[in-house]
Each structure stands twice: as C-alpha cells, then as structure tokens.
Design a protein around this motif. Structure first.
Motif, PDB file in Angstrom:
ATOM      1  N   UNK A 356      -2.617   0.123  -2.111  1.00 32.49           N
ATOM      2  CA  UNK A 356      -2.345   1.557  -1.984  1.00 32.49           C
ATOM      3  C   UNK A 356      -0.842   1.778  -1.782  1.00 32.49           C
ATOM      4  N   UNK A 357      -0.410   3.047  -1.836  1.00 33.17           N
ATOM      5  CA  UNK A 357       1.033   3.298  -1.735  1.00 33.17           C
ATOM      6  C   UNK A 357       1.371   4.598  -1.007  1.00 33.17           C
ATOM      7  N   UNK A 358       0.403   5.500  -0.808  1.00 30.87           N
ATOM      8  CA  UNK A 358       0.720   6.799  -0.203  1.00 30.87           C
ATOM      9  C   UNK A 358       1.371   6.675   1.168  1.00 30.87           C
ATOM     10  N   UNK A 359       1.049   5.622   1.909  1.00 28.08           N
ATOM     11  CA  UNK A 359       1.554   5.491   3.277  1.00 28.08           C
ATOM     12  C   UNK A 359       2.867   4.718   3.360  1.00 28.08           C
ATOM     13  N   UNK A 360       3.535   4.564   2.232  1.00 30.80           N
ATOM     14  CA  UNK A 360       4.843   3.895   2.246  1.00 30.80           C
ATOM     15  C   UNK A 360       5.852   4.779   2.974  1.00 30.80           C
TER      16      UNK A 360
END
Length: 565
Positions: A356-360
C-alpha cells in the motif's frame, strides 16, 4: 611592481620548491577564485539545508536510509515530497547564493566588500561544520563511520541458509496473501492496547490483531516486529521479511537498481514458493522499479509485477492520472480482488503480495473514503482510513470460497518517517511495525509475549502456511509459532542492533555486487526512460492518424454511396 609570473619563477627556483599546481591555484584569476568560493558556498549550504529538511521531516533517520534514497531513481517519487525539498532546501541555498552575488556586484566600492571577500571562505567551512554537528547524533553519523571500519561475524555465525534446511509442505498447499502496509506501526493504537497515542488511529487493525495472531501472548496489548538496521525503509523491510537478512551491501543501497540480479546468493520466500509451484503476483500503486522492487521480485520468485505502469496500460484510469505516488489504495484493493479471482481459477496455489502507499509520509494521502475523525490531524485520519480499507478487504476475502485454504499476513513495512506525527511519543517507547497473521492452521507453542524483529517474519510466514521447518530457523529469523528463542530474545535487542550496523563479509559474498554496473550513469537510465516515452507518444500519434484516416475514408465511402443512390 613585480609580476606574479616572476615571483612564481623565483619561488620555484628555491630550495623548497612546491608543486606547480599549488602556485597556479594560488594565482588563479580573481573571478575564478570568487566563482569557486561561491560554488563551495552553494554546495555546503545545500548540504546543510538538506540535512535540516531531512531531520524536520523524518524521524528515526539513519545514514543508511539517506544513502539509499540519494541513489534512488527519482521517477515515481511523490511530487509533494519533491516540492517540499525544493522549497525548504534548494530555495534557501539559491537565495543565499543570490545574496552574495548581489553583494559582489553592488558593494565593490565599500570597505565592507573587501572585508567580506577576505572571510568568504569561512562560510562554506561554517556550513560544513554545522552539518557535521547536526548529523553526528541526529542521523547517527558517528556510529555509521565506526561501523564502516568495524567488522562483525554476527550474521555469519547466526545465518541459516534455507537451502540447508528441510522444508515439508502440506499435501494441500495453502494460498498466501501478504500485505505490506506503508509506514504502519502498532504504536498508532491507543495506550490501552499497547500503542503510544491517547486515541486509537487504527481500531480495525487493532481488532484484527487481537482476534488473530501478533504473538503478544494474549495479554491485551498489541505486539509487533522491531525494525533492525538494514530494514527501516521499504525495500530493506521487504528484503528482511522475505529473506531474514538486512539489506547491507557494498554500494549505496538503491544502486541495486543497476544490478542484473538482486542478491542471487540468497534464497527467499519467493524462491521457495516458486519451487513449490506457486503462482505469484506483486501489486502496488507506485512504479515498480523505484528502489529496485521490480528487480527483487522478478529475481526471487518470478513474480508478475503489476504496478502503476501496468494498470495504466490496462486502461484502468486516464493516462495522465497521478496522485501521491501513483494511484490510491482504494484502486489497489479493487485490482487485488480481480487478481485474486483470476488466481483462484487457475488451480495452482497462489501468493498475492500487496504494497500500500496512502500512508506514506508526510501526512499521507487523503482519498475520497477518508473522514475527519481526528479533525485537522491529517495523518491520523489517513491511518484510520487505511485501517477501514484493510479490514473491508479482509472481510471480503473471508467471504470467498478459497479463503478456508488461505493465510493472510498483514505487516507494516517499517516505522513511519514522519517526524511531526511521532514527536510526542516518549523516547523510552519501543516502536514496532504492525503485525497480524490471519487464518493460519497453527497455534503458537508458547503462549507468551515474544520479542521479535522483521527477520522472524520469513520462517513464521512459511509456518503459517503449514510448512514444517527443520530447526525452526531460516536466515536470521525464528519461527514464532515454535518454542525456539529469537535472536532478540537470545542476545538482546541492543546487542543485535549494534552488531548489525557493522560490516559483514557474508553479506558481501551473498550480494555478488557488480560495482562497475553500480556506477552506471543515471543519465543513461533517464535517456532510456525518455526514449520509451517518446516511442509511446509516437505510437499514440500514429494510432490517432490512422483512426482519422479510417474515419475520413468511411465518410468518403458513405458520401459516394449516397451519390450513387
């Protein structure tokens, strides 16, 4: 007045003759000396402001991470992150350079000009000293320099090569869904559940861990893996969790992108599952080559890497669509459901791995599903959204016919690097990544709280598929379902961490690094990417021209028929 050339000639003829280049440097034309001074001023100030920017944005920052990202291919990086760097690091350096340039042009007739010109060389030295001061403790520069000249045989003594171990798979092999959640820690739960925050940012993830297995021993407080050196960024974490080793190499870390293979001397989770007939896919919402991820997954397990570029070619979104690092996790979970439906029809055991990547960092990406549970705290809102999306995906999987024979592993890749979000976390609190093993056909032999690191995920994942492991250890990891102690439990967290910072001869051998390839010009890579883009644009233009031609011919044909009528 004696000419400089005569004076140099006389000096050269003396008994204490100095090299010619020394005198040429001393008597360079004034404008060249000023140019060199201004250049050194710009570079030293850029180093200082870059370091301040890193320290203000990243928490738990290390020299290894900085070296890794300095060499990383920047295509595919977050545009917001790049804008922040340009504004707070590059712009101040340019303004400082402009200030001195204006000073030289406007103040030539003032005494102040001559004074500043004499001491100008001190400014680069000052910025350099400030940079060393801030980095000595701030990013562990001292420890890094010591480690580069200190060898340890800790890895050599404790590494268990998977090729030397008998692995017994069950007759009916279980499927695996492995989800790396960007920057997700168990710390983001509330204090009552073992987190570090007064509020629970990840309630659904907390419930999943409590209902399944995080090796907390059922004490009511979440447990998770500790990120050792060499596993504190995404590619390092993926490597550690699937090989049981830290990502320690003899070149700057992201130069792995220049290699033909990624640690060919290491057998990983992907290699083992491939040998057992698994079909494997790696799905992510960013570009696959960033950080060498495509190279790693293709080298170890022959994964089908389906990244931002792949889904764009499938026509899943507009060609110019780009948010955050590519596309949001909502789309990733949707595509994962499609991929799982396809994999489940093939009749082979499968391994679907998601990143996933949204919480980068910084602050995460606010998608249309996000709410404002935590007011203006954007990062907390994004983690809450990520928690709901993951729980929804797991609940969907539970309703599928293949779920009964499937293990789901959910883990944070590394602790978040967002400095502001964790500023109130006490220094004494040990931050760990989120961990949950779901629907495994096995229970822990020890019902007690375990101390473990990312390396232990490697053998534990295989055990969660019902695999029997001779000796219960692989890489530097221990099967947490077994009663065997982890290296952290055996040696202590601090000792293991310090040993892993040092150089390892075994890691150098396992990496089989081609140093010549590692220094391949990045310009050549950029040129190749531009050439690909140019060919793609030409192809699209050609398709449009042909489409117009066919459309024109069709209209002409229709007109002819009407005239005939």
């Amino acid at each position: 007045m004696r000419r400089e050339e005569d004076w140099i000639s006389e000096r050269r003829g003396g008994e204490t003759e100095l090299p010619g280049w020394f005198w040429r440097l001393i008597f360079l034309p004034g404008y060249i000396r000023r140019l060199l001074l201004l250049l050194s001023l710009f570079l030293s100030s850029l180093l200082y402001f870059s370091l301040r920017w890193l320290l203000s944005n990243w928490s738990e920052l290390s020299v290894e991470e900085i070296l890794y990202h300095l060499k990383a291919p920047m295509q595919g990086a977050s545009s917001g992150l790049l804008r922040s760097y340009l504004l707070f690091a590059l712009l101040p350096s340019l303004l400082l350079l402009l200030l001195f340039l204006l000073f030289f042009r406007r103040c030539r007739n003032f005494f102040l000009f001559y004074f500043v010109r004499r001491i100008l060389f001190l400014f680069p030295l000052l910025f350099l000293l400030l940079s060393i001061r801030d980095s000595w403790q701030g990013i562990g520069l001292r420890d890094f320099l010591v480690s580069q000249f200190t060898h340890s045989d800790f890895i050599d003594r404790n590494y268990v090569d998977p090729r030397s171990v008998e692995l017994r798979f069950p007759e009916k092999k279980r499927n695996l869904i492995y989800i790396y959640m960007e920057s997700t820690e168990m710390s983001f739960s509330d204090e009552a559940h073992g987190g570090a925050f007064p509020m629970n940012c990840i309630p659904e993830l907390t419930e999943l861990a409590e209902e399944n297995e995080d090796f907390s021993g059922g004490d009511g407080k979440l447990n998770g893996a500790y990120s050792m050196p060499g596993s504190t960024w995404t590619m390092g974490a993926i490597f550690a969790m699937s090989s049981g080793l830290p990502l320690k190499i003899s070149i700057d870390k992201n130069a792995m992108d220049s290699q033909k293979s990624f640690f060919p001397g290491v057998q990983t989770l992907g290699d083992i599952l491939k040998e057992e007939g698994y079909e494997q896919s790696f799905l992510l919402g960013s570009v696959g080559y960033f950080g060498g991820r495509r190279l790693y997954f293709q080298s170890h397990g022959d994964y089908a890497v389906k990244d931002y570029s792949y889904w764009k070619r499938q026509g899943k979104f507009r060609p110019d669509y780009w948010v955050n690092w590519g596309f949001e996790d909502e789309k990733l979970y949707s595509y994962a459901k499609e991929e799982l439906s396809r994999l489940s029809r093939d009749g082979r055991p499968f391994n679907l791995t998601l990143l996933t990547v949204d919480t980068h960092f910084p602050d995460g990406y606010v998608c249309r599903l996000c709410r404002r549970e935590f007011g203006k705290n954007q990062y907390a809102n994004v983690f809450a959204c990520a928690s709901r999306q993951l729980a929804d995906f797991v609940n969907w999987a539970k309703a599928q016919p293949w779920y009964e024979n499937t293990t789901i592993v959910v883990t944070g890749d590394h602790p978040t690097m967002d400095h502001d979000f964790c500023k109130d976390v006490p220094k004494s609190y040990v931050r760990r990544v989120y961990t949950a093993y779901i629907n495994a056909p096995i229970a822990p032999a020890r019902r007690e709280r375990r101390e473990y690191s990312s390396f232990d995920d490697f053998p534990t994942t295989l055990a969660s598929l019902g695999v029997e492991i001779e000796g219960e250890r692989l890489g530097l990891g221990t099967n947490l379902y077994s009663d065997q102690p982890t290296l952290m439990e055996k040696f202590g967290r601090d000792y293991e961490r310090e040993e892993l910072k040092k150089r390892s001869e075994l890691m150098l051998r396992l990496g089989q690094i081609d140093k010549a390839a590692a220094f391949e010009s990045r310009a050549a890579k950029d040129k190749e990417e531009r050439e690909k883009e140019r060919r793609e644009k030409e192809r699209k233009k050609k398709e449009k021209r042909e489409s117009r031609r066919e459309s024109g011919a069709s209209q002409a044909g229709g007109g002819g028929e009407k005239e005939g009528e």
